[in-house]
Write an enzyme that holds these catalytic residues in place. Structure first.
Site, PDB file in Angstrom:
ATOM      1  N   ASP A  64       0.007  -2.950  -3.602  1.00 54.15           N
ATOM      2  CA  ASP A  64       0.553  -1.590  -3.754  1.00 54.15           C
ATOM      3  C   ASP A  64       0.864  -0.939  -2.414  1.00 54.15           C
ATOM      4  O   ASP A  64       0.401   0.166  -2.112  1.00 54.15           O
ATOM      5  CB  ASP A  64      -0.423  -0.712  -4.536  1.00 54.15           C
ATOM      6  CG  ASP A  64      -0.846  -1.315  -5.857  1.00 54.15           C
ATOM      7  OD1 ASP A  64      -0.021  -2.008  -6.480  1.00 54.15           O
ATOM      8  OD2 ASP A  64      -1.995  -1.106  -6.274  1.00 54.15           O
TER       9      ASP A  64
ATOM     10  N   GLU B 219       6.802   2.776 -12.823  1.00 55.46           N
ATOM     11  CA  GLU B 219       5.668   3.265 -12.029  1.00 55.46           C
ATOM     12  C   GLU B 219       5.944   3.108 -10.542  1.00 55.46           C
ATOM     13  O   GLU B 219       6.980   2.573 -10.137  1.00 55.46           O
ATOM     14  CB  GLU B 219       4.393   2.518 -12.413  1.00 55.46           C
ATOM     15  CG  GLU B 219       4.472   1.026 -12.208  1.00 55.46           C
ATOM     16  CD  GLU B 219       3.279   0.270 -12.789  1.00 55.46           C
ATOM     17  OE1 GLU B 219       2.305   0.908 -13.207  1.00 55.46           O
ATOM     18  OE2 GLU B 219       3.340  -0.973 -12.806  1.00 55.46           O
TER      19      GLU B 219
END
Length: 551
Positions: free
Chosen positions: A33, A205
């Site tokens: 991430d 997302e």
């Protein structure tokens, strides 16, 4: 003499001119991430850490290749801890931004109060305590600063909390007050479902908004963070939309490629775009390196690829279908004095002064159970807590960064009871681990190998053998889907305790969750109190993936 000193200074600072070669992943191992921001000629990168502590490492680079860890956003237990959280819970998807002299980090604590923001005047910290944002309901918040306004954008629920299908999510935004650290006004929905809701897209997302020319771009992941992962792009004339998707989305994915191809890179997505030193755009994103099927033990890693702008739209990795293990660019490399993070490498971590910033605890850092000194290295008390619980065991881990490699240590310890054990883990989660350790059985010191057992919520003994010395060396070797466990009663004279052990047991595919495997120094008294300690002199790490030997 002055010329010699100048030459030495240039060599020391690591400046080289001409072409730079990136080696993927640029951050090997469990660095998922990624989020990156540019401040002048400096780049700063953060990653998810879930239930590990310290939380959210901060890296600095001058060239997008050489990264040095300069701190951690969450390095004080007073900021937050992760007691009660399993390893794949805790902190999800941080984002880093800079605005008018202040660094901002937004993130999600998935099971405890949700989204928050933290600030610092210096990227290395100290960072503030979290400011919670209860109105921001969802995950993956990031900030966008647009002249006199700021926005927070995030993944959220389906409209009216009525999903049309599993994985139906939205992207939403609030205006954000960067001084008061709070949302302003009403929530605005930017994207419903994904690029084309008629196709039932899932898990839109990791959104980021940026501006280029007269357009506002919304860049987000779609498809879920596994083999169907992708990156999509939309744009608008206003920060709050309406956003129109690129007709040739996705701008990055590997899901349509042959899964049996050699040395695959898969699950690409969660990208953020940044301008490089050459003025060209680059994508920093996560991907994985499976060794068989969808089995990988190194977790989701940080990669880089070039971006080409076509008719006002960014295309990631425009010249190949497959993400490459190396790319070149025409600007200078700026090396850093720091442990390497990409390609093959080996180094020793010592414990005479302070712990390396990259080492990880479970859920908090309680300095009462360990100490450092030049003579003994790292000395741990054996704690009643185990790695199978949700507390803070005597555990200090280093990421496995290669499919093929090893970690080893030298330990001094004598067990007084069978419940006392100290040694090394290869650890993926509470019940997905192997543990090579020293203990006592029938009054004799033994070396044992255990395997976690999710069904019994314990661990099973695989093999044991007697030893006669107080100081031992342990080594764990990884060879893609197989692991070897070795010990030495004399330095470097290795004996195999057990070889060719199933490594798929440590993969995300088998264990689930979002983390990668760690080599960990670990000692426990298995639920009972003791005054016993174990000392670890050093931790050696070596990575030797064949893919890099071919270059």
């Amino acid at each position: 003499m002055k010329k010699l000193l100048l030459l030495m200074a240039l060599l020391y600072t690591g400046y080289s001119y001409g072409q730079i070669t990136f080696t993927n992943p640029i951050m090997a191992g469990f660095y998922p991430d990624p989020s990156v921001t540019r401040v002048g000629s400096d780049y700063y990168l953060v990653n998810s850490t879930f239930a590990y502590f310290p939380g959210v490492p901060v890296f600095h680079s001058k060239d997008l290749k050489n990264w040095r860890q300069i701190g951690n956003v969450i390095d004080r237990p007073s900021q937050m801890t992760f007691f009660g959280d399993r390893t794949s819970r805790g902190l999800f998807a941080p984002s880093i931004n800079y605005y008018k002299g202040t660094f901002y980090m937004t993130c999600t604590n998935i099971d405890k109060r949700g989204n928050f923001v933290m600030t610092s005047k210096k990227p290395e910290g100290p960072w503030s305590d979290p400011v919670w944002l209860p109105q921001v309901r969802g995950i993956d918040p990031s900030l966008f600063f647009d002249q006199d306004k700021a926005y927070i954008v995030y993944n959220s629920d389906a409209p009216d909390n009525k999903p049309l299908y599993p994985g139906h999510r939205t992207i939403r935004t609030f205006q954000f007050d960067p001084v008061g650290l709070k949302v302003v006004g009403e929530e605005v929905q930017l994207v419903n479902g994904g690029v084309d809701i008629s196709k039932k897209p899932v898990w839109i997302e990791g959104p980021h908004i940026f501006k280029r020319g007269d357009w506002y771009y919304l860049c987000a992941a779609e498809g879920g963070t596994s083999v169907n992962h992708s990156q999509v792009i939309l744009r608008s004339k206003q920060a709050t939309g309406p956003y129109v998707p690129y007709e040739k989305n996705p701008i990055l994915t590997q899901r349509d490629l042959d899964p049996n191809r050699k040395d695959p890179v898969t699950s690409t997505g969660h990208a953020e775009l940044v301008d490089g030193p050459d003025g060209k755009t680059y994508a920093i994103f996560l991907a994985v390196r499976p060794y068989e099927g969808n089995h990988y033990n190194t977790g989701r890693e940080t990669f880089i690829a070039p971006v080409k702008w076509v008719d006002g739209w960014p295309i990631i990795n425009p010249d190949q279908k497959e993400v490459q293990y190396s790319y070149t660019a025409d600007f200078k490399e700026v090396k850093q004095i720091a442990p390497p993070q990409s390609g093959n490498f080996a180094y020793r971590t010592t414990f005479d002064k302070k712990l390396d910033q990259s080492l990880l605890f479970l859920r908090t850092n309680d300095t009462s159970w360990y100490r450092l000194d030049k003579k003994n290295g790292l000395t741990m008390r054996l704690l009643p807590e185990t790695c199978m619980g949700l507390g803070n065991p005597a555990f200090i881990g280093k990421r496995q960064q290669h499919l093929t490699g090893s970690a080893s240590t030298e330990m001094t310890f004598t067990a007084s009871q069978p419940n006392e054990k100290a040694g090394m883990l290869i650890f993926q989660g509470e019940y997905n681990f192997y543990y090579i350790c020293k203990s006592i059985k029938d009054g004799k010191q033994v070396v044992q190998l255990y395997k976690g057992n999710r069904t019994t919520k314990g661990m099973d003994l695989i093999v044991e053998t007697p030893v006669k010395v107080k100081t031992l060396q342990f080594k764990i070797e990884a060879n893609r889907g197989l692991y070897n466990f070795l010990y030495a009663e004399s330095p470097g004279k290795w004996k195999i305790l057990k070889d060719n052990v199933d490594g798929k047991f440590l993969s995300t595919e088998t264990a689930g969750g979002f983390v990668g495997s760690l080599y960990a120094l670990y000692s426990t008294s298995s639920g009972e109190n003791t005054k016993s300690t174990a000392s670890f002199k050093w931790l050696d790490y070596s990575g030797n993936d064949p893919i890099y030997k071919q270059k």
